[in-house]
Scaffold this active site. Structure first.
Site, PDB file in Angstrom:
ATOM      1  CE  LYS A  99      -3.907  -2.197   2.296  1.00  0.00           C
ATOM      2  NZ  LYS A  99      -5.110  -1.761   3.431  1.00  0.00           N
ATOM      3  CE1 TYR A 118      -9.821  -2.390   0.673  1.00  0.00           C
ATOM      4  CE2 TYR A 118      -8.260  -0.904  -0.546  1.00  0.00           C
ATOM      5  CZ  TYR A 118      -8.391  -2.117   0.349  1.00  0.00           C
ATOM      6  OH  TYR A 118      -6.712  -2.850   0.619  1.00  0.00           O
ATOM      7  CG  PHE A 176     -12.547   2.037   7.148  1.00  0.00           C
ATOM      8  CD1 PHE A 176     -12.063   0.954   6.760  1.00  0.00           C
ATOM      9  CD2 PHE A 176     -13.428   1.309   8.336  1.00  0.00           C
ATOM     10  CE1 PHE A 176     -12.629   0.070   5.842  1.00  0.00           C
ATOM     11  CE2 PHE A 176     -13.549  -0.337   8.602  1.00  0.00           C
ATOM     12  CZ  PHE A 176     -13.609  -1.325   6.988  1.00  0.00           C
ATOM     13  NE  ARG A 191      -7.014 -13.615   6.280  1.00  0.00           N
ATOM     14  CZ  ARG A 191      -7.823 -11.946   5.786  1.00  0.00           C
ATOM     15  NH1 ARG A 191      -7.373 -11.658   4.519  1.00  0.00           N
ATOM     16  NH2 ARG A 191      -8.493 -11.783   6.983  1.00  0.00           N
ATOM     17  NE  ARG A 224      -2.220  -5.665   7.150  1.00  0.00           N
ATOM     18  CZ  ARG A 224      -2.470  -6.411   6.527  1.00  0.00           C
ATOM     19  NH1 ARG A 224      -3.643  -7.604   7.749  1.00  0.00           N
ATOM     20  NH2 ARG A 224      -4.211  -6.267   5.705  1.00  0.00           N
ATOM     21  CG  ASN A 230      -3.408  -2.586   6.385  1.00  0.00           C
ATOM     22  OD1 ASN A 230      -3.514  -1.889   5.758  1.00  0.00           O
ATOM     23  ND2 ASN A 230      -4.284  -3.087   7.562  1.00  0.00           N
ATOM     24  CG  HIS A 247      -5.812  -6.234   0.405  1.00  0.00           C
ATOM     25  ND1 HIS A 247      -6.741  -6.240   0.968  1.00  0.00           N
ATOM     26  CD2 HIS A 247      -5.525  -7.486  -0.777  1.00  0.00           C
ATOM     27  CE1 HIS A 247      -7.687  -7.055   0.082  1.00  0.00           C
ATOM     28  NE2 HIS A 247      -7.413  -7.712  -0.585  1.00  0.00           N
ATOM     29  CD  GLU A 291      -9.298  -9.669  -2.870  1.00  0.00           C
ATOM     30  OE1 GLU A 291      -9.259  -9.079  -1.877  1.00  0.00           O
ATOM     31  OE2 GLU A 291      -7.634  -9.494  -2.956  1.00  0.00           O
TER      32      GLU A 291
HETATM   33  P1  CMP Z   1      -7.100  -4.267   4.181  1.00  0.00           P
HETATM   34  O1  CMP Z   1      -6.909  -6.014   4.613  1.00  0.00           O
HETATM   35  O2  CMP Z   1      -7.143  -3.847   3.362  1.00  0.00           O
HETATM   36  O3  CMP Z   1      -9.327  -4.096   3.387  1.00  0.00           O
HETATM   37  C1  CMP Z   1      -9.624  -3.235   4.063  1.00  0.00           C
HETATM   38  C2  CMP Z   1      -8.691  -2.097   4.094  1.00  0.00           C
HETATM   39  O4  CMP Z   1      -8.884  -1.090   4.978  1.00  0.00           O
HETATM   40  C3  CMP Z   1      -7.829  -2.799   5.668  1.00  0.00           C
HETATM   41  O5  CMP Z   1      -6.368  -3.763   4.932  1.00  0.00           O
HETATM   42  C4  CMP Z   1      -7.047  -1.289   6.300  1.00  0.00           C
HETATM   43  O6  CMP Z   1      -6.399  -1.059   4.905  1.00  0.00           O
HETATM   44  C5  CMP Z   1      -8.361  -0.170   6.303  1.00  0.00           C
HETATM   45  N1  CMP Z   1      -9.232   0.050   7.095  1.00  0.00           N
HETATM   46  C6  CMP Z   1      -9.431   1.402   7.778  1.00  0.00           C
HETATM   47  N2  CMP Z   1      -9.887   1.627   9.278  1.00  0.00           N
HETATM   48  C7  CMP Z   1     -10.124  -0.558   9.592  1.00  0.00           C
HETATM   49  C8  CMP Z   1     -10.646  -0.604  10.570  1.00  0.00           C
HETATM   50  N3  CMP Z   1     -10.872   0.346  11.583  1.00  0.00           N
HETATM   51  N4  CMP Z   1     -10.706  -1.831  10.617  1.00  0.00           N
HETATM   52  C9  CMP Z   1     -10.781  -2.497   9.434  1.00  0.00           C
HETATM   53  N5  CMP Z   1      -9.861  -2.031   8.440  1.00  0.00           N
HETATM   54  C10 CMP Z   1      -9.790  -0.237   8.381  1.00  0.00           C
END
Ligand code: CMP
Length: 140
Positions: A11, A51, A59, A87, A104, A114, A117, A128
């Site tokens: 990211k 997304y 968010f 994961r 992470r 974070n 993904h 995806e």
């Molecule tokens: P990802 O695994 O890409 O899936 C959804 C993304 O939303 C997550 O990683 C984060 O980058 C983002 N995100 C932001 N805020 C939150 C939250 N409170 N809980 C989960 N995902 C979040």
């Protein structure tokens, strides 16, 4: 053990800090093979579409802004149980809850920034991968 493919995204918070190689090293040390990779800038439309499962979440708007704020590296990873394995290597979504030695824990800034993904299931992995690599022959 089944050989699987999963979609990874490095990211904007990580590309901005020049961490692509460092993250790739965690992936390869875990026994996963990077069989496709490209650095791109997502359009707003692509980020919203990718997304869309989160579109009702509080968010969502911030997530889209973040994902278009800089380049991302989209990758296909291959290996035994690649979806679960990646994961595990990524660690928990919120780096505060991630185990030691995960991407992470070591690199992410917060729950949004974070760093990576990874797909969460075989069906989403296939969708995806097609989202970013449709029409491209991926040689494992
Ligand atoms: P990802 O695994 O890409 O899936 C959804 C993304 O939303 C997550 O990683 C984060 O980058 C983002 N995100 C932001 N805020 C939150 C939250 N409170 N809980 C989960 N995902 C979040």
């Amino acid at each position: 053990m089944a050989v699987e493919r999963t979609l990874s995204i490095i990211k904007p918070d990580a590309t901005e800090r020049n961490l692509t190689g460092s993250i790739n090293s965690y992936i390869e040390k875990a026994g996963l093979r990077i069989i496709a990779q490209k650095r791109i800038r997502l359009t707003r439309k692509q980020a919203e579409s990718f997304y869309s499962v989160h579109k009702e979440r509080s968010f969502f708007g911030e997530l889209v802004e973040f994902m278009i704020s800089g380049p991302v590296v989209v990758q296909v990873l291959e290996g035994a149980n690649a979806i679960a394995k990646y994961r595990e290597v990524m660690g928990a979504t919120n780096p505060a809850n991630a185990d030691a030695g995960t991407i992470r824990k070591d690199f992410a800034v917060d729950v949004q920034n974070n760093s990576v993904h990874g797909s969460d299931a075989p069906e989403t992995a296939a969708q995806e991968i097609a989202f970013y690599f449709a029409g491209i022959e991926i040689v494992g």
